[in-house]
Design a protein around this motif. Structure first.
Motif, PDB file in Angstrom:
ATOM      1  N   ALA A  91      88.176 -46.411  28.365  1.00  0.00           N
ATOM      2  CA  ALA A  91      86.886 -46.126  28.999  1.00  0.00           C
ATOM      3  C   ALA A  91      85.965 -45.370  28.054  1.00  0.00           C
TER       4      ALA A  91
ATOM      5  N   VAL B 110      89.496 -52.139  32.760  1.00  0.00           N
ATOM      6  CA  VAL B 110      88.501 -51.181  32.279  1.00  0.00           C
ATOM      7  C   VAL B 110      87.502 -51.874  31.358  1.00  0.00           C
TER       8      VAL B 110
ATOM      9  N   ALA C 252      94.122 -45.814  29.843  1.00  0.00           N
ATOM     10  CA  ALA C 252      92.911 -46.385  30.448  1.00  0.00           C
ATOM     11  C   ALA C 252      91.695 -45.508  30.161  1.00  0.00           C
TER      12      ALA C 252
ATOM     13  N   LEU D 137      89.363 -44.205  38.570  1.00  0.00           N
ATOM     14  CA  LEU D 137      90.756 -44.597  38.428  1.00  0.00           C
ATOM     15  C   LEU D 137      91.489 -44.403  39.754  1.00  0.00           C
TER      16      LEU D 137
ATOM     17  N   ILE E 236      83.854 -45.630  35.997  1.00  0.00           N
ATOM     18  CA  ILE E 236      84.973 -46.170  36.767  1.00  0.00           C
ATOM     19  C   ILE E 236      85.600 -45.025  37.553  1.00  0.00           C
TER      20      ILE E 236
ATOM     21  N   ILE F  73      84.321 -41.360  33.573  1.00  0.00           N
ATOM     22  CA  ILE F  73      85.612 -41.468  34.249  1.00  0.00           C
ATOM     23  C   ILE F  73      85.655 -40.555  35.463  1.00  0.00           C
TER      24      ILE F  73
END
Length: 238
Positions: A180, A139, A176, A152, A150, A187
């Motif tokens: 982020a 990350v 995570a 996941l 990102i 996310i």
């Protein structure tokens, strides 16, 4: 509310298995939007075994919500995305013969490559997201390559959740997500999320912006109906 982007690859697989145009992918995308979904996702692969490159061009003309194209940024894919200019491109490190996505990017090893590709897309006003495993290191590496978001990779979460290990399943994703947030990344999440696990995932991941769901949603729709299933997901994501 976390947005629902419906991946329609499986509808294209069904169409291609028989030839012709049943189900009609374009009409299906329109219907899914009318049912309340906030996005349409496609993942064209080089062999066009489900989504065809022409589908991406055709869908661009009709999708009224967010249009997300995901895939491995080989030259042909990059050219397609630059031609279509979707809302978002999600970069996935698929091998050309991969059945489905099976890993996130090593954002450190592939840093220079990702920086170049992401700059290419962002210069055209296309939001970028990269597929990553729930690893603090990956990350942080994603932040260094300049991506907006990102996604996941949630297969391991889904497996652990199905075995009853909810706390173990969610912990690395929660951690995570905190990283982020700290480094300023949006996310998203996807892969093997379904009606059974998506509510728990959403409730435990802070600031989850979007989930992309295809295989499970289409399979669930065989029994429950597409409109009903889309609305069941929307209810769980509130």
């Amino acid at each position: 509310m976390t947005k629902l982007s419906v991946n329609i690859n499986k509808l294209a697989t069904l169409r291609n298995s028989r030839g012709g145009n049943v189900p009609d992918l374009i009409q299906s995308a329109k219907d899914i939007e009318s049912f309340g979904a906030q996005g349409i996702t496609i993942h064209p692969r080089p062999d066009e075994r489900h989504i065809r490159y022409q589908d991406a061009l055709d869908l661009k003309q009709v999708v009224q919500t967010e249009f997300n194209i995901e895939g491995n940024p080989i030259p042909k894919f990059v050219d397609l995305v630059l031609q279509v200019k979707p809302t978002q491109v999600t970069l996935v490190p698929d091998a050309e013969d991969a059945i489905t996505s099976n890993a996130g990017w090593d954002t450190l090893k592939h840093k220079d490559f990702l920086v170049d590709v992401i700059e290419t897309f962002k210069s055209e006003g296309i939001r970028t997201s990269i597929f990553v495993d729930p690893s603090q290191e990956m990350v942080e590496g994603a932040a260094m390559v300049g991506t907006d978001r990102i996604e996941l990779y949630t297969e391991n979460f889904a497996k652990e959740f199905a075995q009853g290990n909810q706390s173990n399943a969610i912990q690395p994703y929660f951690e995570a997500a905190l990283v982020a947030q700290k480094v300023g990344l949006g996310i998203n999440a996807g892969h093997d999320l379904n009606l059974d696990n998506v509510k728990f995932f959403k409730e435990n991941i802070p600031n989850l912006l979007e989930v992309s769901i295809g295989h499970a949603l289409i399979c669930e729709s065989i029994y429950l109906g597409l409109e009903n299933v889309v609305n069941m997901y929307l209810h769980r994501l509130k």
